[in-house]
Design an enzyme around this catalytic site. Structure first.
Site, PDB file in Angstrom:
ATOM      1  N   ASP A  62       1.022  -1.049   0.420  1.00 41.55           N
ATOM      2  CA  ASP A  62      -0.466  -0.554   0.094  1.00 41.55           C
ATOM      3  C   ASP A  62       0.480   1.411   0.026  1.00 41.55           C
ATOM      4  O   ASP A  62       0.205   1.852  -0.723  1.00 41.55           O
ATOM      5  CB  ASP A  62      -1.326   0.376   0.731  1.00 41.55           C
ATOM      6  CG  ASP A  62      -2.561  -0.753   0.868  1.00 41.55           C
ATOM      7  OD1 ASP A  62      -2.562  -0.604   0.193  1.00 41.55           O
ATOM      8  OD2 ASP A  62      -2.013  -1.663   1.837  1.00 41.55           O
ATOM      9  N   ASP A  92      -3.895  10.234   4.941  1.00 41.78           N
ATOM     10  CA  ASP A  92      -3.860  10.991   6.320  1.00 41.78           C
ATOM     11  C   ASP A  92      -2.762  12.143   6.463  1.00 41.78           C
ATOM     12  O   ASP A  92      -1.275  12.018   6.010  1.00 41.78           O
ATOM     13  CB  ASP A  92      -3.978  10.138   7.092  1.00 41.78           C
ATOM     14  CG  ASP A  92      -2.688   8.643   7.592  1.00 41.78           C
ATOM     15  OD1 ASP A  92      -1.987   9.679   7.436  1.00 41.78           O
ATOM     16  OD2 ASP A  92      -3.152   8.162   8.141  1.00 41.78           O
ATOM     17  N   ASP A 102      -1.656  11.808  22.555  1.00 46.32           N
ATOM     18  CA  ASP A 102      -0.353  10.873  21.928  1.00 46.32           C
ATOM     19  C   ASP A 102      -0.326  11.964  20.605  1.00 46.32           C
ATOM     20  O   ASP A 102       1.618  12.082  19.618  1.00 46.32           O
ATOM     21  CB  ASP A 102      -0.442   9.651  21.170  1.00 46.32           C
ATOM     22  CG  ASP A 102       0.554   9.370  22.247  1.00 46.32           C
ATOM     23  OD1 ASP A 102       0.488   9.500  23.547  1.00 46.32           O
ATOM     24  OD2 ASP A 102       0.221   7.611  22.144  1.00 46.32           O
TER      25      ASP A 102
END
Length: 285
Positions: free
Chosen positions: A67, A142, A171
């Site tokens: 990917d 993203d 985080d």
């Protein structure tokens, strides 16, 4: 005659066996080119592209790998409005259309024009640093703002269209496309979103809040993020998991819908839910 760019992955295909299988199926029927970096490894080709002009003068792209390879190829090809056919040589290959055992059969369909092009929205990130420097990012999956190292959480603020949403001790924060909803965002507890939609998914990473929720917002919104001056260490910005850039208090990360659109070649029609079951849901049963 069409000119097709082949993108090998030496890590996934160290002997270039699958790459040569692709070449054997296509040679003599279309013009083929690869990066000049592979000129010694693939002497059977006579057409090599300079790395800085890899996508120029081609009509489509065949990318072999996982990917990550397909993400990079689709992201770069989007600048030239080129469609990409992904051949899965990785473990999951959620975005790829072709498995290694069906290479020639799939390429026959491709050459016959029996395919569709599926458009996927991308996102654009602009990092304005307090020093005056500015950086830009493009992503298909993203853009992530996260702590850089150690165990300390970061304090970050999120605004949408200039309107304050919330502050988070976490985080980090993921801003994903629907394509990226099955990647890091899903691992962090975000929803799975049909890629036919055009929206942002805002997913906090391990927030220290009882009520922190994911947000799904229209793609016309503008998302901005900053971190508190109390953060002892810089945060990091990545796009599709690549290119870590330090993010300091006083810096601003702005995320919008990209002007570019990724184009994925589909030989089997729209199969998002079938692939979701086979490669994600089905593997867990």
């Amino acid at each position: 005659m069409n000119r097709i760019l082949i993108i090998p992955n030496i890590d996934r295909d160290p002997e270039l066996l699958y790459t040569r299988q692709v070449l054997a199926c296509l040679q003599g029927r279309v013009q083929l080119t690869v990066s000049r970096d592979f000129s010694a490894a693939l002497p059977e080709l006579s057409d090599y592209q300079a790395p800085e002009a890899l996508y120029e003068g081609v009509s489509s792209v065949v990318a072999l790998g996982g990917d990550g390879t397909l993400l990079r190829a689709a992201r770069e090809a989007a600048q030239y409005k080129l469609p990409v056919l992904g051949v899965n040589l990785g473990h999951l290959g959620f975005l790829a259309e072709v498995e290694r055992e069906e290479i020639c059969e799939s390429l026959e369909l491709f050459l016959a024009g029996r395919y569709t092009i599926e458009k996927r929205m991308m996102i654009h990130g602009s990092l304005q640093k307090a020093t005056g420097e500015s950086l830009a990012f493009e992503a298909l999956n993203d853009i992530v703002l996260a702590r850089s190292c150690g165990t300390r959480l970061i304090d970050l603020n999120v605004c949408i269209d200039g309107e304050f949403v919330d502050d988070f001790k976490a985080d980090g924060m993921i801003v994903a496309t629907p394509t990226g909803s099955t990647a890091y965002s899903m691992s962090a507890g975000g929803p799975i979103v049909d890629p036919a939609l055009s929206s942002f998914l805002i997913t906090p990473i391990c927030p220290h809040k009882l009520y922190a929720k994911n947000l799904v917002v229209p793609d016309v919104r503008t998302i901005t993020m900053t971190v508190s001056k109390t953060n002892p260490l810089p945060a990091m910005v990545t796009a599709d998991g690549q290119g870590e850039t330090e993010f300091f208090p006083g810096d601003t990360l702005t995320i919008q819908k990209s002007d570019n659109t990724a184009r994925l070649i589909r030989l089997k029609g729209s199969r998002f839910y079938t692939v979701l079951h086979q490669k994600l849901l089905g593997k867990e049963r």
